[in-house]
Every structure is written in C-alpha cells, then in structure tokens.
Design an enzyme around this catalytic site. Sequence first.
Site, short mmCIF file in Angstrom:
data_model
loop_
_atom_site.label_atom_id
_atom_site.label_comp_id
_atom_site.label_asym_id
_atom_site.label_seq_id
_atom_site.Cartn_x
_atom_site.Cartn_y
_atom_site.Cartn_z
N ASN A 261 0.86 -1.19 0.00
CA ASN A 261 0.00 0.00 0.00
C ASN A 261 0.89 1.24 0.00
O ASN A 261 1.97 1.22 0.61
CB ASN A 261 -0.88 -0.04 1.27
N GLU B 114 0.98 -14.68 3.37
CA GLU B 114 0.42 -15.66 4.31
C GLU B 114 -0.89 -15.15 4.90
O GLU B 114 -1.85 -15.89 5.07
CB GLU B 114 1.41 -15.95 5.45
N CYS C 200 3.15 -13.15 10.83
CA CYS C 200 2.46 -14.23 10.10
C CYS C 200 2.59 -15.56 10.84
O CYS C 200 1.68 -16.38 10.81
CB CYS C 200 2.96 -14.33 8.67
N TYR D 77 2.73 2.70 3.53
CA TYR D 77 3.50 1.45 3.65
C TYR D 77 3.05 0.47 4.73
O TYR D 77 2.95 -0.73 4.46
CB TYR D 77 5.00 1.74 3.84
N CYS E 47 1.00 -9.33 4.18
CA CYS E 47 1.83 -10.43 3.67
C CYS E 47 0.98 -11.46 2.93
O CYS E 47 -0.23 -11.59 3.16
CB CYS E 47 2.53 -11.13 4.81
N CYS F 253 7.23 -13.96 8.26
CA CYS F 253 7.58 -12.93 9.25
C CYS F 253 6.96 -13.31 10.61
O CYS F 253 6.09 -14.20 10.70
CB CYS F 253 7.11 -11.55 8.80
N1 THU Z 1 6.39 -10.65 2.70
C1 THU Z 1 5.43 -11.61 2.65
O1 THU Z 1 4.40 -11.44 1.98
N2 THU Z 1 5.64 -12.76 3.33
C2 THU Z 1 6.78 -13.07 3.99
O2 THU Z 1 6.88 -14.17 4.54
C3 THU Z 1 7.89 -12.12 4.05
C4 THU Z 1 7.60 -10.77 3.48
C5 THU Z 1 6.19 -9.42 1.92
C6 THU Z 1 5.85 -8.19 2.70
C7 THU Z 1 6.26 -7.09 1.74
O3 THU Z 1 5.21 -6.85 0.81
C8 THU Z 1 7.43 -7.71 0.97
O4 THU Z 1 7.36 -9.10 1.20
C9 THU Z 1 8.79 -7.19 1.40
O5 THU Z 1 8.95 -7.32 2.77
#
Ligand code: THU
Length: 130
Positions: free
Chosen positions: A44, A54, A88, A47, A52, A85
């Site tokens: 977005n 997941e 998640c 930010y 994520c 992360c």
């Molecule tokens: N991101 C995910 O979607 N999942 C993860 O397990 C790690 C990070 C995304 C968040 C952000 O949009 C981009 O990766 C960079 O951090």
Amino acid sequence: MADELLQAACAARERAHAPYSKFKVGAAVRGESGRIYGGCNIENAAYPEGICAETAAIAAMVGAGETKIIEVLVVGVSDEPITPCGGCRQRIREFAGPDIPVHMATPDGVQLTMTLAELLPQSFGPENLS
Ligand code: THU
C-alpha cells in the site's frame, strides 16, 4: 502434496501487488478439508498498511469457512528461502497446531520445511485463553 501448494502459491504470487518493495511473495494454506487457499502480498502507498501473502491466504481460508490449517507453503525468488515474518507465524498459529509443516520454497521447489513450533517456539495460542 507440497507440489499442489507450490502451484497455488506460485499462481497467487503472479498476482502480488508489490510496487514498492518489488518483492513478490505467494503463499498457500491447506485447510482441514484438503482444500488449498492461495494469497499474495498486497502493498500500500501508506506502507504499514500492506499485508503479507500468508495473511492473504489465511483470510481466503477463513472467508471460505475453514478454521484449521494443516500445511503452509510460502514462495519467493531469493537465494535464501523466504521464512514467514513474525506476525504471520502468530497468525498461522491461530489456526494451526505446533506440528504442522511450513514449507519455504522458490518456484523451483521446496527448499526448507520446518514445523510451526520450530518457527514459533513456546507460542501463545487460543488454548491459552480457555
Ligand atoms: N512478505 C510476505 O508477503 N511474506 C513473507 O513471509 C515475508 C515478506 C512481503 C511483505 C512485503 O510486501 C514484501 O514481502 C517485502 O517485505
């Protein structure tokens, strides 16, 4: 089994909205029914409001009426496997027990598999509130 998850996660990853990080991530969760739900990261312009992959996959599963995750896969293109992360990991924990496998993959295949408990030891979950 993980092949189906990889396929779904890669398809979702193609739809990632990641114009800021340029880092596209796909995820897939398998519900207790056996059905697979995919998700991608959705960034977005404000930010911190991005989500994520997941989280998006979990939202698809819960929106379809399922509340138990039995397997997770996350896919990205990088030298090291993408691990979920911290936020998640806790979101997965809400719908999964400690022994479920979490696969970390590149589009070529699964690179690493760990249990949720290995990724999130001594976790706090719904049982702690009952
Ligand atoms: N991101 C995910 O979607 N999942 C993860 O397990 C790690 C990070 C995304 C968040 C952000 O949009 C981009 O990766 C960079 O951090």
